[in-house]
Write a protein that holds these residues in place. Structure first.
Motif, PDB file in Angstrom:
ATOM      1  N   PHE A   2       0.751  -1.187  -0.075  1.00 49.73           N
ATOM      2  CA  PHE A   2       0.031   0.048   0.003  1.00 49.73           C
ATOM      3  C   PHE A   2       1.079   1.262  -0.043  1.00 49.73           C
ATOM      4  O   PHE A   2       2.194   1.195   0.111  1.00 49.73           O
ATOM      5  CB  PHE A   2      -0.918   0.007   1.144  1.00 49.73           C
ATOM      6  N   VAL A   3       0.079   2.495  -0.299  1.00 46.93           N
ATOM      7  CA  VAL A   3       0.824   3.657  -0.263  1.00 46.93           C
ATOM      8  C   VAL A   3       0.607   4.608   0.648  1.00 46.93           C
ATOM      9  O   VAL A   3      -0.652   4.705   0.872  1.00 46.93           O
ATOM     10  CB  VAL A   3       0.539   4.371  -1.915  1.00 46.93           C
ATOM     11  N   ARG A   4       1.473   5.344   1.168  1.00 44.86           N
ATOM     12  CA  ARG A   4       1.311   6.445   2.048  1.00 44.86           C
ATOM     13  C   ARG A   4       1.681   7.836   1.323  1.00 44.86           C
ATOM     14  O   ARG A   4       2.641   7.767   0.793  1.00 44.86           O
ATOM     15  CB  ARG A   4       2.299   6.180   3.469  1.00 44.86           C
ATOM     16  N   ILE A   5       0.882   8.499   1.362  1.00 51.69           N
ATOM     17  CA  ILE A   5       0.626   9.745   0.887  1.00 51.69           C
ATOM     18  C   ILE A   5       0.777  10.792   1.988  1.00 51.69           C
ATOM     19  O   ILE A   5      -0.132  10.931   2.922  1.00 51.69           O
ATOM     20  CB  ILE A   5      -0.169  10.304  -0.188  1.00 51.69           C
ATOM     21  N   VAL A   6       1.879  11.907   2.110  1.00 50.19           N
ATOM     22  CA  VAL A   6       1.598  12.719   3.044  1.00 50.19           C
ATOM     23  C   VAL A   6       1.857  14.271   2.477  1.00 50.19           C
ATOM     24  O   VAL A   6       2.947  14.439   1.650  1.00 50.19           O
ATOM     25  CB  VAL A   6       2.952  12.606   4.156  1.00 50.19           C
ATOM     26  N   THR A  58       3.373  -3.742   4.215  1.00 49.10           N
ATOM     27  CA  THR A  58       2.280  -3.890   5.074  1.00 49.10           C
ATOM     28  C   THR A  58       2.237  -2.741   5.851  1.00 49.10           C
ATOM     29  O   THR A  58       2.973  -2.014   6.000  1.00 49.10           O
ATOM     30  CB  THR A  58       2.435  -5.183   5.955  1.00 49.10           C
ATOM     31  N   GLU A  59       0.885  -2.927   6.318  1.00 52.12           N
ATOM     32  CA  GLU A  59       0.626  -1.416   7.518  1.00 52.12           C
ATOM     33  C   GLU A  59       1.408  -1.638   8.724  1.00 52.12           C
ATOM     34  O   GLU A  59       1.816  -0.572   9.143  1.00 52.12           O
ATOM     35  CB  GLU A  59      -0.899  -1.604   7.810  1.00 52.12           C
ATOM     36  N   GLN A  60       1.873  -2.717   9.016  1.00 52.23           N
ATOM     37  CA  GLN A  60       2.894  -3.156  10.175  1.00 52.23           C
ATOM     38  C   GLN A  60       3.968  -2.481  10.052  1.00 52.23           C
ATOM     39  O   GLN A  60       4.670  -1.852  10.906  1.00 52.23           O
ATOM     40  CB  GLN A  60       2.641  -4.555  10.577  1.00 52.23           C
ATOM     41  N   ASP A  61       4.432  -2.629   8.697  1.00 49.21           N
ATOM     42  CA  ASP A  61       5.878  -2.001   8.472  1.00 49.21           C
ATOM     43  C   ASP A  61       5.989  -0.541   8.562  1.00 49.21           C
ATOM     44  O   ASP A  61       6.703  -0.061   9.171  1.00 49.21           O
ATOM     45  CB  ASP A  61       6.305  -2.310   6.981  1.00 49.21           C
ATOM     46  N   PHE A  82       6.522  23.516   9.314  1.00 43.91           N
ATOM     47  CA  PHE A  82       5.256  23.773   8.775  1.00 43.91           C
ATOM     48  C   PHE A  82       4.730  25.055   8.947  1.00 43.91           C
ATOM     49  O   PHE A  82       5.011  25.747   9.830  1.00 43.91           O
ATOM     50  CB  PHE A  82       4.352  22.729   9.185  1.00 43.91           C
ATOM     51  N   ASN A  83       3.953  25.312   7.690  1.00 42.57           N
ATOM     52  CA  ASN A  83       3.045  26.487   7.757  1.00 42.57           C
ATOM     53  C   ASN A  83       1.558  26.228   7.878  1.00 42.57           C
ATOM     54  O   ASN A  83       0.668  27.288   7.779  1.00 42.57           O
ATOM     55  CB  ASN A  83       3.378  27.808   6.785  1.00 42.57           C
ATOM     56  N   ASP A  84       1.440  25.167   7.786  1.00 45.52           N
ATOM     57  CA  ASP A  84       0.136  24.506   7.739  1.00 45.52           C
ATOM     58  C   ASP A  84      -0.132  23.353   8.395  1.00 45.52           C
ATOM     59  O   ASP A  84       0.863  22.437   8.361  1.00 45.52           O
ATOM     60  CB  ASP A  84      -0.853  24.641   6.558  1.00 45.52           C
ATOM     61  N   LYS A  85      -1.219  22.626   8.864  1.00 48.64           N
ATOM     62  CA  LYS A  85      -1.432  21.428   9.400  1.00 48.64           C
ATOM     63  C   LYS A  85      -1.197  20.197   7.932  1.00 48.64           C
ATOM     64  O   LYS A  85      -1.642  20.464   6.878  1.00 48.64           O
ATOM     65  CB  LYS A  85      -2.851  20.965   9.603  1.00 48.64           C
ATOM     66  N   PRO A  86      -0.346  19.147   8.407  1.00 49.28           N
ATOM     67  CA  PRO A  86      -0.017  18.262   7.533  1.00 49.28           C
ATOM     68  C   PRO A  86      -0.957  17.145   7.304  1.00 49.28           C
ATOM     69  O   PRO A  86      -2.099  17.230   8.024  1.00 49.28           O
ATOM     70  CB  PRO A  86       1.275  17.483   8.015  1.00 49.28           C
ATOM     71  N   PHE A  87      -1.440  16.417   6.087  1.00 46.72           N
ATOM     72  CA  PHE A  87      -2.463  15.599   5.914  1.00 46.72           C
ATOM     73  C   PHE A  87      -1.740  14.410   5.238  1.00 46.72           C
ATOM     74  O   PHE A  87      -0.796  14.507   4.774  1.00 46.72           O
ATOM     75  CB  PHE A  87      -3.421  16.253   4.686  1.00 46.72           C
ATOM     76  N   ALA A  88      -2.293  13.248   5.844  1.00 45.53           N
ATOM     77  CA  ALA A  88      -1.727  11.889   5.367  1.00 45.53           C
ATOM     78  C   ALA A  88      -2.769  10.948   4.989  1.00 45.53           C
ATOM     79  O   ALA A  88      -4.002  11.280   5.691  1.00 45.53           O
ATOM     80  CB  ALA A  88      -0.741  11.198   6.485  1.00 45.53           C
ATOM     81  N   TRP A  89      -2.582  10.079   4.058  1.00 46.56           N
ATOM     82  CA  TRP A  89      -3.515   8.978   3.436  1.00 46.56           C
ATOM     83  C   TRP A  89      -2.681   7.722   3.394  1.00 46.56           C
ATOM     84  O   TRP A  89      -1.549   7.735   2.922  1.00 46.56           O
ATOM     85  CB  TRP A  89      -4.209   9.581   2.261  1.00 46.56           C
ATOM     86  N   SER A  90      -3.369   6.572   3.907  1.00 47.89           N
ATOM     87  CA  SER A  90      -2.976   5.405   3.512  1.00 47.89           C
ATOM     88  C   SER A  90      -3.922   4.688   2.535  1.00 47.89           C
ATOM     89  O   SER A  90      -5.042   4.724   2.741  1.00 47.89           O
ATOM     90  CB  SER A  90      -2.910   4.539   4.826  1.00 47.89           C
ATOM     91  N   VAL A  91      -3.334   4.422   1.241  1.00 47.85           N
ATOM     92  CA  VAL A  91      -4.143   3.754   0.010  1.00 47.85           C
ATOM     93  C   VAL A  91      -3.495   2.810  -0.395  1.00 47.85           C
ATOM     94  O   VAL A  91      -2.692   2.447  -0.486  1.00 47.85           O
ATOM     95  CB  VAL A  91      -4.397   5.152  -0.949  1.00 47.85           C
TER      96      VAL A  91
END
Length: 98
Positions: A2-6, A58-61, A82-91
């Motif tokens: 899976f992919v983690r996007i931040v 894996t998500e555990q990794d 940062f100058n704003d809140k970060p956002f993260a997605w696991s897809v």
């Protein structure tokens, strides 16, 4: 896999510091167990915004990485820029065409 996007937005005067930090740590992150790919992107219309894409077995990794001293150090150095809140997605990757 899976992919983690931040998504991260930085203070303009802190971008060089972020890039220096990223460049000094990227090989360690990429070689972390379970990490298969690490990419950094910069938004074309807002140069303060960056995205990381990381591919994990894996998500555990990913959780192991997020609980590691490596991540804690990287995140501590990064979040103060940062100058704003970060956002993260696991897809889940659904399709990929080379």
């Amino acid at each position: 896999m899976f992919v983690r996007i931040v998504k991260m937005s930085f203070q303009p005067e802190k971008i060089e510091e972020f890039l220096n930090n990223f460049n000094s740590k990227k090989e360690f992150i990429r070689k972390f167990p379970g990490c298969r790919l690490l990419e950094l992107y910069r938004d074309k219309t807002n140069p303060n915004i960056f995205f990381t894409y990381s591919y994990w077995d894996t998500e555990q990794d990913l959780e192991n990485y997020r609980n590691s001293d490596l991540f804690k150090g990287v995140w501590a150095q990064t979040k103060v820029l940062f100058n704003d809140k970060p956002f993260a997605w696991s897809v889940d990757k659904v399709a990929s065409l080379p």
